[in-house]
Design a protein around this motif. Structure first.
Motif, PDB file in Angstrom:
ATOM      1  N   ALA A  59      -1.075  15.756   2.480  1.00  0.00           N
ATOM      2  CA  ALA A  59      -1.900  14.882   2.341  1.00  0.00           C
ATOM      3  C   ALA A  59      -1.224  13.850   2.267  1.00  0.00           C
ATOM      4  O   ALA A  59      -0.048  13.309   1.005  1.00  0.00           O
ATOM      5  CB  ALA A  59      -3.031  15.546   0.921  1.00  0.00           C
ATOM      6  N   ARG A  60      -2.374  12.814   1.989  1.00  0.00           N
ATOM      7  CA  ARG A  60      -1.815  11.378   1.998  1.00  0.00           C
ATOM      8  C   ARG A  60      -2.171  11.399   0.341  1.00  0.00           C
ATOM      9  O   ARG A  60      -3.265  12.272  -0.656  1.00  0.00           O
ATOM     10  CB  ARG A  60      -3.332  10.759   2.208  1.00  0.00           C
ATOM     11  CG  ARG A  60      -3.675  10.233   3.982  1.00  0.00           C
ATOM     12  CD  ARG A  60      -4.098   9.336   4.092  1.00  0.00           C
ATOM     13  NE  ARG A  60      -6.162   9.592   3.383  1.00  0.00           N
ATOM     14  CZ  ARG A  60      -6.574   8.567   2.944  1.00  0.00           C
ATOM     15  NH1 ARG A  60      -6.093   7.541   2.399  1.00  0.00           N
ATOM     16  NH2 ARG A  60      -7.422   9.032   1.506  1.00  0.00           N
ATOM     17  N   ASP A  61      -1.154  11.008  -0.276  1.00  0.00           N
ATOM     18  CA  ASP A  61      -1.507   9.590  -1.766  1.00  0.00           C
ATOM     19  C   ASP A  61      -2.657  10.282  -2.377  1.00  0.00           C
ATOM     20  O   ASP A  61      -3.016  11.045  -3.447  1.00  0.00           O
ATOM     21  CB  ASP A  61      -0.412   8.776  -2.217  1.00  0.00           C
ATOM     22  CG  ASP A  61       0.689   9.290  -2.782  1.00  0.00           C
ATOM     23  OD1 ASP A  61       0.748  10.774  -2.326  1.00  0.00           O
ATOM     24  OD2 ASP A  61       2.001   8.486  -2.602  1.00  0.00           O
ATOM     25  N   ALA A  62      -3.732   9.502  -2.151  1.00  0.00           N
ATOM     26  CA  ALA A  62      -5.103   9.580  -2.300  1.00  0.00           C
ATOM     27  C   ALA A  62      -5.788  10.855  -2.742  1.00  0.00           C
ATOM     28  O   ALA A  62      -6.522  11.112  -3.118  1.00  0.00           O
ATOM     29  CB  ALA A  62      -6.137   7.958  -1.987  1.00  0.00           C
ATOM     30  N   ASP A  63      -5.524  11.683  -1.248  1.00  0.00           N
ATOM     31  CA  ASP A  63      -6.354  12.744  -1.111  1.00  0.00           C
ATOM     32  C   ASP A  63      -5.672  13.768  -2.202  1.00  0.00           C
ATOM     33  O   ASP A  63      -6.439  14.597  -2.824  1.00  0.00           O
ATOM     34  CB  ASP A  63      -5.670  13.286   0.438  1.00  0.00           C
ATOM     35  CG  ASP A  63      -7.160  13.073   1.268  1.00  0.00           C
ATOM     36  OD1 ASP A  63      -8.342  12.193   0.933  1.00  0.00           O
ATOM     37  OD2 ASP A  63      -6.687  12.034   2.228  1.00  0.00           O
ATOM     38  N   LEU A 116      -7.212  16.041  -4.461  1.00  0.00           N
ATOM     39  CA  LEU A 116      -7.514  17.698  -4.816  1.00  0.00           C
ATOM     40  C   LEU A 116      -6.909  18.289  -6.209  1.00  0.00           C
ATOM     41  O   LEU A 116      -7.452  19.417  -6.761  1.00  0.00           O
ATOM     42  CB  LEU A 116      -6.373  18.042  -3.524  1.00  0.00           C
ATOM     43  CG  LEU A 116      -6.646  17.975  -1.961  1.00  0.00           C
ATOM     44  CD1 LEU A 116      -5.225  18.346  -1.057  1.00  0.00           C
ATOM     45  CD2 LEU A 116      -7.610  19.091  -1.520  1.00  0.00           C
ATOM     46  N   ARG A 117      -5.459  17.056  -6.876  1.00  0.00           N
ATOM     47  CA  ARG A 117      -5.394  18.033  -7.988  1.00  0.00           C
ATOM     48  C   ARG A 117      -6.804  17.856  -8.487  1.00  0.00           C
ATOM     49  O   ARG A 117      -6.882  18.628 -10.002  1.00  0.00           O
ATOM     50  CB  ARG A 117      -3.623  17.135  -8.524  1.00  0.00           C
ATOM     51  CG  ARG A 117      -3.080  17.419  -7.108  1.00  0.00           C
ATOM     52  CD  ARG A 117      -1.778  16.868  -7.758  1.00  0.00           C
ATOM     53  NE  ARG A 117      -1.272  17.080  -9.356  1.00  0.00           N
ATOM     54  CZ  ARG A 117       0.735  16.649  -9.317  1.00  0.00           C
ATOM     55  NH1 ARG A 117       0.727  15.799  -8.863  1.00  0.00           N
ATOM     56  NH2 ARG A 117       0.264  17.527 -10.933  1.00  0.00           N
ATOM     57  N   ALA A 118      -7.278  16.867  -8.999  1.00  0.00           N
ATOM     58  CA  ALA A 118      -8.258  16.484  -9.693  1.00  0.00           C
ATOM     59  C   ALA A 118      -9.034  18.521  -9.941  1.00  0.00           C
ATOM     60  O   ALA A 118      -9.361  18.767 -10.509  1.00  0.00           O
ATOM     61  CB  ALA A 118      -9.031  15.304  -9.816  1.00  0.00           C
ATOM     62  N   SER A 119      -9.161  18.650  -8.106  1.00  0.00           N
ATOM     63  CA  SER A 119     -10.243  19.523  -8.270  1.00  0.00           C
ATOM     64  C   SER A 119     -10.029  20.561  -9.112  1.00  0.00           C
ATOM     65  O   SER A 119     -10.490  21.439  -9.510  1.00  0.00           O
ATOM     66  CB  SER A 119     -10.667  20.058  -6.912  1.00  0.00           C
ATOM     67  OG  SER A 119     -11.195  20.787  -6.752  1.00  0.00           O
ATOM     68  N   LEU A 120      -8.473  20.355  -8.538  1.00  0.00           N
ATOM     69  CA  LEU A 120      -7.959  22.277  -8.810  1.00  0.00           C
ATOM     70  C   LEU A 120      -7.943  22.417 -10.263  1.00  0.00           C
ATOM     71  O   LEU A 120      -7.514  23.303 -11.204  1.00  0.00           O
ATOM     72  CB  LEU A 120      -6.338  22.155  -8.474  1.00  0.00           C
ATOM     73  CG  LEU A 120      -5.201  23.277  -8.694  1.00  0.00           C
ATOM     74  CD1 LEU A 120      -6.026  24.505  -8.326  1.00  0.00           C
ATOM     75  CD2 LEU A 120      -4.206  23.257  -8.177  1.00  0.00           C
ATOM     76  N   ALA A 121      -8.166  21.241 -11.335  1.00  0.00           N
ATOM     77  CA  ALA A 121      -7.208  20.897 -12.746  1.00  0.00           C
ATOM     78  C   ALA A 121      -5.919  22.165 -13.201  1.00  0.00           C
ATOM     79  O   ALA A 121      -6.380  23.148 -13.876  1.00  0.00           O
ATOM     80  CB  ALA A 121      -9.041  22.195 -13.423  1.00  0.00           C
ATOM     81  N   ALA A 122      -4.986  21.873 -12.696  1.00  0.00           N
ATOM     82  CA  ALA A 122      -4.294  22.796 -13.459  1.00  0.00           C
ATOM     83  C   ALA A 122      -2.749  21.908 -13.615  1.00  0.00           C
ATOM     84  O   ALA A 122      -1.734  22.845 -12.931  1.00  0.00           O
ATOM     85  CB  ALA A 122      -4.393  24.016 -12.278  1.00  0.00           C
TER      86      ALA A 122
END
Length: 231
Positions: A117-121, A125-131
């Protein structure tokens, strides 16, 4: 942050993100479909979906006619990025994804996200994962010269956590994940939650296939990851 520093860990698990930990494979399919149509190309969604997991430039080159005006490719890539960005609020982790990362990290394994994925994406994705507290490193398209099925992104992820390929397992949802890992001799655990069938993943070389993070977590002890944890 993880309780262990990646450099202190001898074994690790690499995870693809889109379609593996986050339910986003079909959002990418739709974003590419719209981007292609804006550029005047009518590519069926089924064909697009089978290529999701490749890097963007490789996907475009694989799906569009060879004799096209390739100056449009940059516009198509930008359009996909813009359209997919509108889906960020809809991103959701797949069931068991966060708990799976937690179990791997708390079991003493280095955990890396190996995404094209691009850095921004990837940040979305990491924000959604919250891990993040269970993730030791993450790589994006910027960390690889060549995208999957070439292994560059996995090489970068291994280097980031200081783990040898022989001491790692990869988890992914696309045949491109399996092909990339195979070039390094890394066994791949396939998950069908990205829309690729068990038969396709096994034919590509996946050593195990599960329906998604939850089933893998429930059967972790008997999986290829479980062997790392036991070792």
């Amino acid at each position: 942050m993880p309780r262990h520093h990646a450099g202190d860990l001898r074994k690790g698990v690499l995870f693809d993100v889109d379609g593996t930990l986050i339910d986003s494979a079909y959002l990418h399919t739709l974003a590419w479909w719209q981007a292609f149509r804006q550029a005047g190309f009518d590519v069926p969604m089924a064909r697009i979906h089978r290529h999701v997991g490749m890097g963007g430039a490789r996907l475009v080159d694989s799906l569009l006619p060879e004799g096209r005006d390739k100056s449009l490719d940059t516009e198509i890539l930008a359009a996909h990025a813009g359209i997919f960005g509108t889906f960020w609020p809809a991103l959701r982790p797949l069931d068991g994804a966060r708990d799976l990362l937690a179990q791997c990290s708390e079991g003493g394994l280095a955990v890396a996200l190996a995404s094209s994925a691009r850095d921004a994406d990837l940040q979305a994705l990491r924000a959604s994962l919250a891990a993040d507290s269970f993730i030791h490193a993450a790589t994006s398209a910027n960390d690889a010269e060549r995208s999957k099925p070439e292994p560059d992104i996995l090489i970068a992820a291994l280097a980031a956590i200081g783990v040898e390929a022989s001491d790692a397992v990869y988890v992914g949802d696309a045949v491109w994940d399996v092909y990339a890992a195979a070039r390094l001799g890394i066994p791949t655990i396939g998950v069908t939650c990205g829309g690729t069938s068990e038969a396709e993943l096994r034919e590509a070389g996946a050593v195990e296939v599960y329906s998604g993070p939850r089933e893998l977590l429930d059967r972790l002890r008997d999986s290829a990851i479980g062997k790392l944890l036991a070792g």
